[in-house]
Write a protein that holds these residues in place. Structure first.
Motif, PDB file in Angstrom:
ATOM      1  N   LEU A   1       0.823  -1.212   0.000  1.00  0.00           N
ATOM      2  CA  LEU A   1       0.000   0.000   0.000  1.00  0.00           C
ATOM      3  C   LEU A   1       0.857   1.262   0.000  1.00  0.00           C
ATOM      4  CD1 LEU A   1      -2.952  -1.087   2.297  1.00  0.00           C
ATOM      5  CD2 LEU A   1      -2.862  -0.981  -0.195  1.00  0.00           C
ATOM      6  N   ILE A   2       2.023   1.195   0.628  1.00  0.00           N
ATOM      7  CA  ILE A   2       2.953   2.335   0.563  1.00  0.00           C
ATOM      8  C   ILE A   2       3.384   2.558  -0.887  1.00  0.00           C
ATOM      9  CG2 ILE A   2       5.296   3.086   1.186  1.00  0.00           C
ATOM     10  CD1 ILE A   2       4.797   1.759   3.951  1.00  0.00           C
ATOM     11  N   ASN A   3       3.630   1.476  -1.613  1.00  0.00           N
ATOM     12  CA  ASN A   3       3.994   1.587  -3.023  1.00  0.00           C
ATOM     13  C   ASN A   3       2.848   2.175  -3.844  1.00  0.00           C
ATOM     14  OD1 ASN A   3       5.779   1.198  -5.244  1.00  0.00           O
ATOM     15  ND2 ASN A   3       4.542  -0.571  -5.831  1.00  0.00           N
ATOM     16  N   ILE A   4       1.633   1.722  -3.588  1.00  0.00           N
ATOM     17  CA  ILE A   4       0.459   2.268  -4.288  1.00  0.00           C
ATOM     18  C   ILE A   4       0.335   3.758  -4.011  1.00  0.00           C
ATOM     19  CG2 ILE A   4      -2.069   2.260  -4.346  1.00  0.00           C
ATOM     20  CD1 ILE A   4      -1.868  -0.823  -3.956  1.00  0.00           C
ATOM     21  N   LYS A   5       0.519   4.147  -2.748  1.00  0.00           N
ATOM     22  CA  LYS A   5       0.455   5.567  -2.389  1.00  0.00           C
ATOM     23  C   LYS A   5       1.532   6.359  -3.141  1.00  0.00           C
ATOM     24  CE  LYS A   5       1.162   8.686   1.490  1.00  0.00           C
ATOM     25  NZ  LYS A   5       1.523   8.777   2.910  1.00  0.00           N
ATOM     26  N   SER A   6       2.740   5.809  -3.251  1.00  0.00           N
ATOM     27  CA  SER A   6       3.821   6.491  -3.973  1.00  0.00           C
ATOM     28  C   SER A   6       3.458   6.698  -5.436  1.00  0.00           C
ATOM     29  CB  SER A   6       5.119   5.685  -3.879  1.00  0.00           C
ATOM     30  OG  SER A   6       5.534   5.597  -2.552  1.00  0.00           O
ATOM     31  N   VAL A   7       2.870   5.688  -6.046  1.00  0.00           N
ATOM     32  CA  VAL A   7       2.434   5.804  -7.444  1.00  0.00           C
ATOM     33  C   VAL A   7       1.370   6.890  -7.572  1.00  0.00           C
ATOM     34  CG1 VAL A   7       1.243   4.614  -9.327  1.00  0.00           C
ATOM     35  CG2 VAL A   7       3.051   3.441  -8.049  1.00  0.00           C
ATOM     36  N   LEU A   8       0.421   6.900  -6.652  1.00  0.00           N
ATOM     37  CA  LEU A   8      -0.637   7.920  -6.677  1.00  0.00           C
ATOM     38  C   LEU A   8      -0.043   9.322  -6.563  1.00  0.00           C
ATOM     39  CD1 LEU A   8      -3.269   6.163  -4.383  1.00  0.00           C
ATOM     40  CD2 LEU A   8      -3.448   6.520  -6.853  1.00  0.00           C
ATOM     41  N   ILE A   9       0.896   9.483  -5.647  1.00  0.00           N
ATOM     42  CA  ILE A   9       1.530  10.799  -5.453  1.00  0.00           C
ATOM     43  C   ILE A   9       2.286  11.209  -6.717  1.00  0.00           C
ATOM     44  CG2 ILE A   9       3.346  12.011  -4.169  1.00  0.00           C
ATOM     45  CD1 ILE A   9       2.387  10.411  -1.682  1.00  0.00           C
ATOM     46  N   ARG A  10       3.014  10.266  -7.323  1.00  0.00           N
ATOM     47  CA  ARG A  10       3.735  10.583  -8.569  1.00  0.00           C
ATOM     48  C   ARG A  10       2.774  11.017  -9.674  1.00  0.00           C
ATOM     49  NH1 ARG A  10       6.911   6.033  -7.307  1.00  0.00           N
ATOM     50  NH2 ARG A  10       5.871   4.758  -8.890  1.00  0.00           N
TER      51      ARG A  10
END
Length: 152
Positions: free
Chosen positions: A53-62
């Motif tokens: 989920l941290i990775n998903i959040k990073s993708v969303l932020i990018r």
């Protein structure tokens, strides 16, 4: 006389918002079990300590998506849009204090909203186990669920 069938809905983790949506919208649902639930799917994703989920959040932020936008996208599944009929249901909620995927404080936020709206629920809190093992334990050692369902 035609008898309307009653049913129970069980949601675990990410499926709890959908379970609440269905329970809220169908009067035949008498009971709902929410196993490892939070107040808001967007917040659970945003504040999770789970590496996926941290990775998903990073993708969303990018991609330029912030929490406010994510809340908007998931608003159809939010508590505020799926609570008007929950006071007519029996609700069993499982939370885990050591949950890194759906942070415990997100579950507590849901409890506060339920309390604010006068919606009654039964609560089981696991003080030791994390998300996966706690969720699995709640289903496998189902005595709490059986007791909850006894008067159906």
């Amino acid at each position: 006389m035609k008898r309307t069938p009653l049913f129970i809905i069980i949601g675990t983790s990410g499926s709890t918002p959908i379970a609440a949506m269905v329970a809220n919208s169908d009067k035949r649902c008498k009971k709902i079990i929410l196993n490892l639930v939070g107040n808001d799917l967007a917040e659970c994703i945003w504040y999770s300590n789970n590496p996926i989920l941290i990775n998903i959040k990073s993708v969303l932020i990018r991609k330029g998506i912030i929490l406010k936008q994510l809340k908007h996208y998931f608003s159809i599944m939010s508590y505020k849009n799926n609570s008007r009929n929950l006071n007519k249901k029996d609700i069993l909620i499982f939370l885990s204090r050591n949950d890194k995927i759906i942070p415990y404080n997100n579950g507590v936020k849901l409890l506060k909203l339920l309390n604010r709206d006068g919606i009654k629920y039964d609560l089981v809190i696991n003080n030791f186990l994390g998300h996966y093992i706690s969720g699995f334990k709640n289903i496998i050692f189902f005595n709490k669920i059986v007791n909850f369902l006894d008067d159906l």
